[in-house]
Design a protein around this motif. Structure first.
Motif, short mmCIF file in Angstrom:
data_model
loop_
_atom_site.label_atom_id
_atom_site.label_comp_id
_atom_site.label_asym_id
_atom_site.label_seq_id
_atom_site.Cartn_x
_atom_site.Cartn_y
_atom_site.Cartn_z
N ARG A 151 14.44 10.01 10.27
CA ARG A 151 13.26 10.38 10.96
C ARG A 151 13.55 10.71 12.40
O ARG A 151 12.92 11.42 13.12
CB ARG A 151 12.24 9.86 10.44
CG ARG A 151 12.32 8.21 10.88
CD ARG A 151 11.04 7.38 10.54
NE ARG A 151 10.53 7.48 9.14
CZ ARG A 151 10.95 6.33 8.33
NH1 ARG A 151 12.10 5.62 8.83
NH2 ARG A 151 10.60 6.48 7.08
N GLU B 11 9.94 -5.57 0.66
CA GLU B 11 8.83 -5.60 -0.50
C GLU B 11 9.15 -6.12 -1.73
O GLU B 11 8.44 -6.66 -2.60
CB GLU B 11 8.40 -3.99 -0.75
CG GLU B 11 7.57 -3.23 0.47
CD GLU B 11 8.68 -2.52 1.15
OE1 GLU B 11 9.90 -2.66 1.26
OE2 GLU B 11 8.25 -1.84 2.34
N ASP C 283 6.60 -6.16 7.61
CA ASP C 283 7.44 -4.81 7.64
C ASP C 283 6.64 -3.86 8.17
O ASP C 283 5.49 -3.88 8.40
CB ASP C 283 7.85 -4.60 6.16
CG ASP C 283 8.77 -3.32 6.06
OD1 ASP C 283 9.54 -3.17 6.86
OD2 ASP C 283 8.90 -3.16 4.79
N LEU C 284 7.49 -2.63 8.31
CA LEU C 284 6.67 -1.48 8.75
C LEU C 284 5.88 -0.75 7.49
O LEU C 284 6.39 -0.63 6.59
CB LEU C 284 7.74 -0.47 9.47
CG LEU C 284 8.54 -1.04 10.74
CD1 LEU C 284 9.83 -0.32 10.83
CD2 LEU C 284 7.56 -1.07 11.58
N VAL C 285 4.76 -0.27 7.91
CA VAL C 285 3.87 0.52 6.90
C VAL C 285 3.47 1.74 7.64
O VAL C 285 3.08 1.71 8.67
CB VAL C 285 2.52 -0.27 6.71
CG1 VAL C 285 1.75 0.36 5.69
CG2 VAL C 285 2.99 -1.76 6.18
N SER C 286 3.55 2.91 6.86
CA SER C 286 3.10 4.03 7.32
C SER C 286 2.03 4.77 6.63
O SER C 286 1.05 4.40 6.67
CB SER C 286 4.29 5.04 7.66
OG SER C 286 3.98 6.30 7.96
N THR C 287 2.28 5.21 5.47
CA THR C 287 1.42 5.69 4.48
C THR C 287 0.95 4.57 3.75
O THR C 287 -0.10 4.85 3.04
CB THR C 287 2.04 6.86 3.41
OG1 THR C 287 2.92 5.91 2.79
CG2 THR C 287 2.74 7.97 4.26
N GLY C 288 1.56 3.54 3.39
CA GLY C 288 1.08 2.34 2.67
C GLY C 288 1.63 2.79 1.27
O GLY C 288 1.32 1.69 0.32
N ASN C 289 2.27 3.60 0.85
CA ASN C 289 2.68 3.98 -0.47
C ASN C 289 3.75 2.86 -0.99
O ASN C 289 3.83 2.42 -2.18
CB ASN C 289 3.52 5.51 -0.54
CG ASN C 289 2.60 6.57 -0.46
OD1 ASN C 289 1.36 6.20 -0.63
ND2 ASN C 289 2.81 7.74 0.05
N THR C 290 4.49 2.35 -0.07
CA THR C 290 5.64 1.33 -0.55
C THR C 290 4.90 -0.02 -0.86
O THR C 290 5.15 -0.60 -2.00
CB THR C 290 6.73 1.05 0.48
OG1 THR C 290 7.12 2.44 0.88
CG2 THR C 290 7.79 0.49 -0.24
C1 PRP Z 1 10.40 1.60 5.79
C2 PRP Z 1 9.49 0.33 5.89
C3 PRP Z 1 8.72 0.41 4.59
C4 PRP Z 1 8.41 1.91 4.20
C5 PRP Z 1 7.03 2.17 4.91
O1 PRP Z 1 11.22 1.90 5.02
O2 PRP Z 1 10.51 -0.60 5.81
O3 PRP Z 1 9.58 0.08 3.28
O4 PRP Z 1 9.19 2.72 5.37
O5 PRP Z 1 6.55 3.33 4.45
P1 PRP Z 1 5.39 3.68 3.73
O6 PRP Z 1 4.10 2.88 4.26
O7 PRP Z 1 4.93 5.33 4.20
O8 PRP Z 1 5.57 3.71 2.39
P2 PRP Z 1 12.26 2.93 5.08
O9 PRP Z 1 12.79 2.99 6.60
O10 PRP Z 1 13.15 2.75 3.96
O11 PRP Z 1 11.36 4.32 5.07
P3 PRP Z 1 11.84 5.53 3.91
O12 PRP Z 1 11.43 4.96 2.66
O13 PRP Z 1 10.57 6.30 4.53
O14 PRP Z 1 13.22 5.82 4.27
#
Ligand code: PRP
Ligand code: ATP
Length: 218
Positions: free
Chosen positions: A16, A152, A165-172
């Motif tokens: 990214r 996770e 941890d980092l959260v973006s969409t919350g999908n993980t």
């Molecule tokens: C990061 C982070 C979470 C995930 C969160 O991992 O450690 O596991 O992104 O993103 P989400 O909230 O959109 O699900 P990683 O760098 O592996 O992200 P990637 O899966 O996009 O590679």
């Protein structure tokens, strides 16, 4: 020190950061001539003879720039906080790779109650400094467990009560039955510049900074 004493070396990580930095570099007239996703080369020439990109791990970008092996680079605020920022000038918030640093727990776990009761929590994270400072400021007792990825998994496997941890969409989080319970910080990527290089190569670095600061996040 190090690399391109004559030219400009830019440290970027694959994925990214590279992809989201490309349009910004283009606005500064710089186009890498290869894609690190498909090329195995770690030094990538650009359309400008005096400028090259070195492909680094995201967490290593500040180290390359700190020691002058790269003149400029791009790193997430998470990485910069953990690194400490020594020897780095951080002039521009590029507003890319946006996400949030969060505390998350299994869906059934009453985090607030555990905190109120003064429970000692096991927290798994890659971000030890950020987690340590966050819980210290709240007065929460934690045992931090250092992981290098897939945070996770830790609560699911019984390794930890919570993760940072980092959260973006919350999908993980969702896919692993976890919920975010605390927001620690908003994160985005910053331009980083070696302080000595900025003085010695001012005429070449400042135009790049000028072009990128037009794109600076609000
Ligand atoms: C990061 C982070 C979470 C995930 C969160 O991992 O450690 O596991 O992104 O993103 P989400 O909230 O959109 O699900 P990683 O760098 O592996 O992200 P990637 O899966 O996009 O590679
Ligand atoms: P390393 O490869 O060194 O272990 P990494 O896997 O965290 O690091 P990337 O996944 O490329 O590297 O992330 C680079 C930066 O992008 C992170 O430092 C963070 O600032 C940001 N980031 C991480 N995950 C996300 C996400 N899901 N959405 C948006 N930005 C993110």
């Amino acid at each position: 020190m190090g690399s391109a004493v004559e030219g400009i070396t830019i440290a970027l990580s694959k994925g990214r950061i590279f992809e989201e930095t490309l349009p910004l570099l283009a606005s500064a007239g710089i186009t890498p001539l290869e894609n690190p996703e498909t090329s195995r080369r770690l030094i990538i020439p650009t359309n400008r003879e005096d400028t090259r990109v070195v492909v680094v791990r995201a967490t290593d970008a500040p180290t390359y720039v700190q020691y002058g092996a790269a003149d400029i680079g791009v790193a997430g605020k998470d990485v910069l906080i953990e690194h400490g920022g020594d020897g780095l000038y951080q002039p521009i918030n590029l507003g890319i790779a946006r996400c949030r640093m969060m505390v998350a727990v299994p869906a059934g776990f009453d985090y607030e109650r555990a905190v109120r009761q003064g429970a000692r929590l096991r927290v798994a994270t890659k971000y030890l400094k950020i987690a340590r400072e966050h819980f210290a400021a709240k007065g929460v007792h934690v045992d931090l467990i250092k992981l290098y990825g897939s945070m996770e998994l830790a609560p699911l496997a019984g390794l930890a009560d919570a993760i940072v941890d980092l959260v973006s969409t919350g999908n993980t989080l969702k896919a692993n039955d976890l919920v975010a319970v605390e927001h620690i910080a908003d994160i985005s990527a910053r331009l980083i510049v070696n302080q000595a290089a900025l003085k010695l190569k001012r005429d070449r670095i400042v135009p790049i900074l000028d072009a990128l600061s037009k794109k600076e996040a609000p």
